[in-house]
Design a protein around this motif. Structure first.
Motif, PDB file in Angstrom:
ATOM      1  N   PHE A   1       0.042 -31.402  39.451  1.00 56.87           N
ATOM      2  CA  PHE A   1       1.311 -31.159  40.152  1.00 56.87           C
ATOM      3  C   PHE A   1       1.116 -30.799  41.619  1.00 56.87           C
ATOM      4  O   PHE A   1       2.012 -30.984  42.434  1.00 56.87           O
ATOM      5  N   ARG A   2      -0.056 -30.295  41.997  1.00 59.75           N
ATOM      6  CA  ARG A   2      -0.281 -29.881  43.392  1.00 59.75           C
ATOM      7  C   ARG A   2      -0.307 -31.063  44.351  1.00 59.75           C
ATOM      8  O   ARG A   2      -0.179 -30.882  45.557  1.00 59.75           O
ATOM      9  N   GLY A   3      -0.453 -32.277  43.833  1.00 55.86           N
ATOM     10  CA  GLY A   3      -0.514 -33.444  44.702  1.00 55.86           C
ATOM     11  C   GLY A   3       0.831 -34.047  45.038  1.00 55.86           C
ATOM     12  O   GLY A   3       0.926 -34.914  45.908  1.00 55.86           O
ATOM     13  N   ALA A   4       1.888 -33.587  44.369  1.00 59.83           N
ATOM     14  CA  ALA A   4       3.218 -34.154  44.612  1.00 59.83           C
ATOM     15  C   ALA A   4       3.688 -33.825  46.031  1.00 59.83           C
ATOM     16  O   ALA A   4       3.518 -32.707  46.511  1.00 59.83           O
ATOM     17  N   VAL A   5       4.280 -34.808  46.678  1.00 53.15           N
ATOM     18  CA  VAL A   5       4.776 -34.624  48.038  1.00 53.15           C
ATOM     19  C   VAL A   5       6.164 -34.008  47.977  1.00 53.15           C
ATOM     20  O   VAL A   5       7.053 -34.530  47.309  1.00 53.15           O
ATOM     21  N   ARG A   6       6.330 -32.918  48.681  1.00 60.16           N
ATOM     22  CA  ARG A   6       7.645 -32.266  48.764  1.00 60.16           C
ATOM     23  C   ARG A   6       8.432 -32.897  49.907  1.00 60.16           C
ATOM     24  O   ARG A   6       7.872 -33.222  50.960  1.00 60.16           O
ATOM     25  N   GLN A   7       9.731 -33.036  49.684  1.00 58.02           N
ATOM     26  CA  GLN A   7      10.590 -33.675  50.677  1.00 58.02           C
ATOM     27  C   GLN A   7      10.474 -32.966  52.020  1.00 58.02           C
ATOM     28  O   GLN A   7      10.553 -31.741  52.104  1.00 58.02           O
ATOM     29  N   GLY A   8      10.263 -33.756  53.068  1.00 61.32           N
ATOM     30  CA  GLY A   8      10.182 -33.233  54.418  1.00 61.32           C
ATOM     31  C   GLY A   8       8.830 -32.635  54.778  1.00 61.32           C
ATOM     32  O   GLY A   8       8.649 -32.128  55.876  1.00 61.32           O
ATOM     33  N   LYS A   9       7.880 -32.683  53.883  1.00 60.22           N
ATOM     34  CA  LYS A   9       6.554 -32.102  54.129  1.00 60.22           C
ATOM     35  C   LYS A   9       5.508 -33.205  54.267  1.00 60.22           C
ATOM     36  O   LYS A   9       5.554 -34.206  53.560  1.00 60.22           O
TER      37      LYS A   9
ATOM     38  N   PRO B   1       1.899 -34.181  53.386  1.00 61.42           N
ATOM     39  CA  PRO B   1       0.899 -33.699  52.426  1.00 61.42           C
ATOM     40  C   PRO B   1      -0.457 -33.499  53.100  1.00 61.42           C
ATOM     41  O   PRO B   1      -0.907 -34.356  53.856  1.00 61.42           O
ATOM     42  N   ARG B   2      -1.082 -32.360  52.836  1.00 60.55           N
ATOM     43  CA  ARG B   2      -2.403 -32.076  53.394  1.00 60.55           C
ATOM     44  C   ARG B   2      -3.410 -31.731  52.308  1.00 60.55           C
ATOM     45  O   ARG B   2      -4.599 -31.740  52.559  1.00 60.55           O
ATOM     46  N   ARG B   3      -2.910 -31.414  51.108  1.00 60.59           N
ATOM     47  CA  ARG B   3      -3.790 -30.937  50.049  1.00 60.59           C
ATOM     48  C   ARG B   3      -3.578 -31.711  48.747  1.00 60.59           C
ATOM     49  O   ARG B   3      -3.621 -31.146  47.679  1.00 60.59           O
ATOM     50  N   GLN B   4      -3.345 -33.012  48.844  1.00 61.10           N
ATOM     51  CA  GLN B   4      -3.057 -33.806  47.652  1.00 61.10           C
ATOM     52  C   GLN B   4      -4.259 -33.966  46.735  1.00 61.10           C
ATOM     53  O   GLN B   4      -4.115 -33.988  45.525  1.00 61.10           O
ATOM     54  N   VAL B   5      -5.425 -34.154  47.332  1.00 61.21           N
ATOM     55  CA  VAL B   5      -6.630 -34.443  46.564  1.00 61.21           C
ATOM     56  C   VAL B   5      -7.769 -33.581  47.091  1.00 61.21           C
ATOM     57  O   VAL B   5      -7.931 -33.429  48.303  1.00 61.21           O
ATOM     58  N   SER B   6      -8.549 -33.020  46.163  1.00 62.15           N
ATOM     59  CA  SER B   6      -9.747 -32.274  46.560  1.00 62.15           C
ATOM     60  C   SER B   6     -10.974 -32.998  46.023  1.00 62.15           C
ATOM     61  O   SER B   6     -10.982 -33.469  44.888  1.00 62.15           O
TER      62      SER B   6
ATOM     63  N   LEU C   1     -10.333 -31.583  51.470  1.00 64.82           N
ATOM     64  CA  LEU C   1      -8.968 -31.850  51.017  1.00 64.82           C
ATOM     65  C   LEU C   1      -8.463 -33.078  51.757  1.00 64.82           C
ATOM     66  O   LEU C   1      -8.880 -33.343  52.885  1.00 64.82           O
ATOM     67  N   GLY C   2      -7.568 -33.807  51.117  1.00 68.28           N
ATOM     68  CA  GLY C   2      -7.057 -34.987  51.779  1.00 68.28           C
ATOM     69  C   GLY C   2      -5.696 -35.406  51.266  1.00 68.28           C
ATOM     70  O   GLY C   2      -5.175 -34.851  50.299  1.00 68.28           O
TER      71      GLY C   2
END
Length: 139
Positions: free
Chosen positions: A19-27, A29-34, A120-121
């Motif tokens: 769930f940490r990889g989901a893109v939040r609206q208006g954000k 993403p910087r931490r989708q994949v480790s 992180l990417g």
């Protein structure tokens, strides 16, 4: 944590099932994949100089992906390609947190030097990836 043989990685959701990889609206993403290097994980465990620590699996680090035989970039903006389609842009170092010391005292400090904790990417191009896929640094 669950070890998988293959998984979908998408720009909309990161690694399928995390769930940490989901893109939040208006954000952005910087931490989708480790990602962590097997060699860095092993170096950190050797530094602990403890037979029990040597038995800790890489996923104790709580990273999404573990790569071997390649040095991950140590700067934001680099592109990591995995398999035939997946591309991930490095956004930052994955700093080890205090949870590492809960797993094994001293692990946080052992993961700190030289980006041993991984990177992180954000996902640029979707792809299905699998154990054994080719990993390349594009830039």
């Amino acid at each position: 944590m669950e070890e998988l043989v293959s998984v979908a990685v998408t720009a909309a959701a990161g690694v399928h099932g995390d769930f940490r990889g989901a893109v939040r609206q208006g954000k952005l993403p910087r931490r989708q994949v480790s990602l962590i290097e097997a060699e860095s994980w092993e170096a950190a465990l050797r530094e602990l100089d403890d037979a029990q620590a040597q038995l800790l699996p890489w996923y104790s680090r709580r990273a999404n992906l573990c790569v071997a035989g390649i040095r991950l970039p140590r700067e934001a903006g680099a592109i990591i390609a995995i398999g035939s389609n997946c591309r991930i842009e490095v956004t930052m170092e994955c700093d080890p947190c205090s949870r590492m010391d809960e797993i094994r005292p001293g692990l946080m400090a052992a993961l700190t030097p030289d980006w041993r904790g991984g990177v992180l990417g954000r996902v640029l191009d979707d792809g299905e990836i699998a154990v054994g896929d080719d990993v390349r640094i594009e830039r």
